[in-house]
Design a protein around this motif. Sequence first.
Motif, short mmCIF file in Angstrom:
data_model
loop_
_atom_site.label_atom_id
_atom_site.label_comp_id
_atom_site.label_asym_id
_atom_site.label_seq_id
_atom_site.Cartn_x
_atom_site.Cartn_y
_atom_site.Cartn_z
N ALA A 134 1.37 -11.20 4.57
CA ALA A 134 1.11 -9.76 4.70
C ALA A 134 -0.39 -9.53 4.54
N THR A 135 -0.91 -8.57 5.29
CA THR A 135 -2.32 -8.19 5.19
C THR A 135 -2.40 -6.69 4.96
N ARG A 136 -3.17 -6.29 3.96
CA ARG A 136 -3.36 -4.89 3.64
C ARG A 136 -4.85 -4.58 3.59
N TYR A 137 -5.23 -3.45 4.19
CA TYR A 137 -6.61 -2.98 4.16
C TYR A 137 -6.70 -1.79 3.22
N ILE A 138 -7.69 -1.84 2.32
CA ILE A 138 -7.82 -0.85 1.26
C ILE A 138 -9.15 -0.14 1.40
N GLY A 139 -9.11 1.20 1.45
CA GLY A 139 -10.34 1.99 1.48
C GLY A 139 -11.11 1.91 2.77
N THR A 140 -10.47 1.57 3.87
CA THR A 140 -11.19 1.48 5.15
C THR A 140 -11.33 2.86 5.78
N VAL A 141 -12.36 3.02 6.60
CA VAL A 141 -12.57 4.29 7.30
C VAL A 141 -12.40 4.12 8.80
N SER A 142 -12.39 2.89 9.29
CA SER A 142 -12.23 2.64 10.71
C SER A 142 -10.77 2.42 11.07
#
Length: 442
Positions: A166-174
């Motif tokens: 699993a891959t999670r992105y945290i705090g991204t704006v794009s």
Amino acid sequence: MGGGRATLTGALIALAVGGMPEARAEVSDAPALRVDFKTGVAAEDAPGAATGTARSDLRFGVIRSTKGSSVEVSLGAWVEAGGRAKGGLDHLRLSYARTSRQSALTAHLRVEEATLSSEASLIDPVTGDFVTVVDPGRRRAMQAAMSLRTGIGERVEFNLDLRRGATRYIGTVSPSYNDSDSWSAAVTAKLRVSPVAHLRGEFGVHDERTLDGLDSQRRVGFGRVELGYDLNPVTSFSVGVGHSWIDQSGAAGLVDRRGTTLVAGVTREHRRGHVGLRYARTVESSGTRDLIEVSARLEQPRGELKGSLGYTRTAQHSGPIAALTYRHEMARGRIHLSAAQKFSTSGTGSPRAVSETRLRLDREVTARGTIRIEAGYQAVGAAPMGGAAVSRASVALTYDHRLTRDWSLEGGLRHLATRRAGQSGSRRNTIFVTLSRSFMSR
């Protein structure tokens, strides 16, 4: 997630036994504790702002090895003070390996985090995705895997590989970064028909679901049979045929793919290396790919030179590919140079041309001091279906002074420049000083 990754079997074995490669302990019933501590300050000059940060990293690793098994646990965390204090997990790795005369079992669980803006590469080293959009967010990659190998050295050898990720992105704006879940399984059987011939069969499935609002899903399956034959003690030949399919849903324009896969190659060993010729036909998201490639490796008294040169073609693009790696050990240092031109695919996207060049030079200037020079350039071409060309260049000069056996002081400067087609480029200059300690105890 994309092409250019290691094979499933190789990745699982490497990850399972490589939780903390620098902390490999001798075979012993007593557990070994590895501690790595690093703290430092950095001043960065970026467009429109100059910042200063202080950061500390702490990593623990426990290793227990016996004659037939090993267990490794590694945990890392960081804290940073700058504009505002923050911190988080660097990694968590658990791995287990057990071997006997005819079998091997490896398993691992890992969680790794990284700041997207700190990645010097335009291709994520963990997920294989393109990281071509500057973003202050973080990427958390999680994976659990198991590999079982039986019949080692016997006439019939069997291998099973399972993986869940699993891959999670945290705090991204794009919006370019989307969470995803995946699983995969592969089964391999090898039959030694005679002392000079063997048959190999393999079947596997990889499923990935992207949490992008469209519930995009991509399932890849393959099955193939390969015959290997030793023509003489130094020359071997292999040929294989199989079938691959890719089922895709969610985003508009995705097309299912199916087709026959082929592979054929010949390798000749010589006293200081080998030369080889290979042809392969594979099925990708963008269609069928044909590749023909010649490769060679030359061992030298204090180094190694290896490379490959080939040509690849799909319905969307065609062009040459090449790779070159040179490694040389000097009396008081070492040099490593690599360069590559290839085509890489991220998820359901179209293949994009990727050029990479890296240089690292380590030179001992005193009994306790070493100068390190690193330089790199990477460019990702424009995607046919959207995605601007991006290039990134970096150079770093570092001086490492060993204070004691455990303590070292490091200082230097880094320059990173990124350019995206149609936009003005960005540059970052960083000066840093770091104090670190690493030790192992039982």
